[in-house]
Write a protein that holds these residues in place. Structure first.
Motif, short mmCIF file in Angstrom:
data_model
loop_
_atom_site.label_atom_id
_atom_site.label_comp_id
_atom_site.label_asym_id
_atom_site.label_seq_id
_atom_site.Cartn_x
_atom_site.Cartn_y
_atom_site.Cartn_z
N TYR A 221 0.81 -1.22 0.00
CA TYR A 221 0.00 0.00 0.00
C TYR A 221 0.85 1.27 0.00
N GLY A 222 2.14 1.11 -0.25
CA GLY A 222 3.00 2.28 -0.37
C GLY A 222 3.61 2.76 0.92
N SER A 223 3.73 1.88 1.91
CA SER A 223 4.38 2.28 3.15
C SER A 223 5.89 2.35 2.94
N LYS A 224 6.56 3.09 3.81
CA LYS A 224 8.01 3.22 3.72
C LYS A 224 8.70 1.87 3.90
N HIS A 225 8.07 0.97 4.62
CA HIS A 225 8.73 -0.31 4.92
C HIS A 225 8.14 -1.50 4.17
N ASN A 226 7.22 -1.25 3.22
CA ASN A 226 6.68 -2.37 2.43
C ASN A 226 7.78 -3.17 1.75
N ALA A 227 8.79 -2.47 1.24
CA ALA A 227 9.85 -3.17 0.51
C ALA A 227 10.68 -4.06 1.40
N ARG A 228 10.66 -3.81 2.70
CA ARG A 228 11.36 -4.66 3.66
C ARG A 228 10.45 -5.76 4.20
N GLU A 229 9.19 -5.44 4.43
CA GLU A 229 8.24 -6.40 5.00
C GLU A 229 7.83 -7.49 4.01
N LEU A 230 7.48 -7.09 2.81
CA LEU A 230 6.89 -8.05 1.87
C LEU A 230 7.81 -9.23 1.54
N PRO A 231 9.13 -9.02 1.35
CA PRO A 231 9.99 -10.20 1.15
C PRO A 231 9.99 -11.13 2.36
N MET A 232 9.85 -10.57 3.56
CA MET A 232 9.75 -11.40 4.76
C MET A 232 8.48 -12.25 4.70
N ALA A 233 7.38 -11.64 4.29
CA ALA A 233 6.11 -12.36 4.19
C ALA A 233 6.23 -13.48 3.16
N ARG A 234 6.83 -13.19 2.02
CA ARG A 234 6.99 -14.21 0.98
C ARG A 234 7.83 -15.38 1.49
N ASP A 235 8.93 -15.05 2.18
CA ASP A 235 9.82 -16.10 2.69
C ASP A 235 9.14 -16.94 3.77
N LEU A 236 8.35 -16.29 4.62
CA LEU A 236 7.61 -17.04 5.64
C LEU A 236 6.65 -18.03 5.00
N CYS A 237 5.96 -17.59 3.97
CA CYS A 237 5.01 -18.48 3.30
C CYS A 237 5.72 -19.61 2.58
N ALA A 238 6.88 -19.32 2.01
CA ALA A 238 7.67 -20.38 1.37
C ALA A 238 8.16 -21.37 2.42
N HIS A 239 8.58 -20.85 3.57
CA HIS A 239 9.06 -21.72 4.66
C HIS A 239 7.97 -22.65 5.15
N PHE A 240 6.76 -22.11 5.31
CA PHE A 240 5.64 -22.91 5.82
C PHE A 240 4.86 -23.60 4.69
N ASN A 241 5.26 -23.33 3.46
CA ASN A 241 4.66 -23.98 2.29
C ASN A 241 3.16 -23.72 2.21
N ILE A 242 2.80 -22.44 2.27
CA ILE A 242 1.38 -22.06 2.15
C ILE A 242 1.22 -21.06 1.01
N PRO A 243 0.04 -21.00 0.40
CA PRO A 243 -0.21 -20.03 -0.67
C PRO A 243 -0.14 -18.59 -0.15
N HIS A 244 0.31 -17.71 -1.02
CA HIS A 244 0.51 -16.31 -0.63
C HIS A 244 0.12 -15.39 -1.77
N GLN A 245 -0.71 -14.39 -1.46
CA GLN A 245 -1.10 -13.38 -2.43
C GLN A 245 -0.60 -12.02 -1.96
#
Length: 219
Positions: A35-59
């Motif tokens: 949504y254009g937050s200053k930290h989206n670019a830092r947070e979103l890769p963490m979210a993607r990696d967490l979902c990959a780690h737990f093997n769950i779908p991610h949008q």
């Protein structure tokens, strides 16, 4: 069948909620919002990696209108994120108007579309005095609205609403969550700044003063 759609920012609260929900044996899909937050670019890769780690779908759902139209120091187009304690006076400028309402509405629509009966959000009691869309009154009213608006198919749940951030940190440690795989700092620098209100709250949550916080801070 999916049991729940979980709003996953990539921060520690939603990461702990994800670990707890999976530990309870539920099936989960995660949604994150750019949504254009200053930290989206830092947070979103963490979210993607967490979902990959737990093997769950991610949008990842794009909400560019928030940064374009709304006013908040948390947004890329806003003023500087303040340093200092995590208090209402310090953090009021970081409120993004009705952010949780917007995100939860989208998550609820998605949950109904995939026949998931729950939407999960990791907001907690430490946010109550700062963010109006984290307070019990909002949670209760929005839960009821979604339940009615989905013909009683979807329930929005706030499992951490009675917990503070240290409670969540302790729970995550019990679940063996690697907190270095989460992001908190609102400034969006290469490392956690260590001085903004969000970083100070992270230090409290992860018992930094006891030497239990593995996060690397600039200060």
């Amino acid at each position: 069948m999916v049991d729940a759609v979980l709003v996953l920012s990539g921060g520690m609260d939603s990461a702990v909620l994800l670990a707890q929900t999976l530990n309870q044996g539920k099936t989960v899909e995660a949604v994150s919002f750019d949504y254009g937050s200053k930290h989206n670019a830092r947070e979103l890769p963490m979210a993607r990696d967490l979902c990959a780690h737990f093997n769950i779908p991610h949008q990842v759902i794009l909400l560019p209108f928030i940064n374009a139209l709304f006013s908040s120091s948390l947004l890329a187009g806003g003023e500087t994120v303040p340093d200092g304690a995590y208090t209402a006076a310090t953090m009021k400028s970081t409120v993004v108007p009705f952010r949780n309402g917007i995100m939860l509405a989208i998550a609820a629509g998605y949950a109904e579309s995939i026949n998931a009966s729950q939407v999960l959000l990791g907001s907690h009691s430490g946010d109550h005095h700062i963010y109006p869309d984290c307070r019990p009154g909002f949670n209760s009213a929005f839960r009821d609205a979604v339940y009615i608006g989905t013909d009683k198919k979807v329930m929005v749940c706030f499992p951490f609403s009675g917990m503070d951030k240290r409670d969540i940190g302790d729970l995550g440690r019990k679940l063996d969550l690697d907190f270095t795989k989460t992001w908190t700092c609102y400034k969006g620098l290469a490392l956690h700044c260590g001085t903004c209100g969000a970083c100070n709250e992270r230090k409290y949550a992860l018992r930094h003063e006891e030497g239990l916080d593995a996060t690397t801070y600039l200060a």
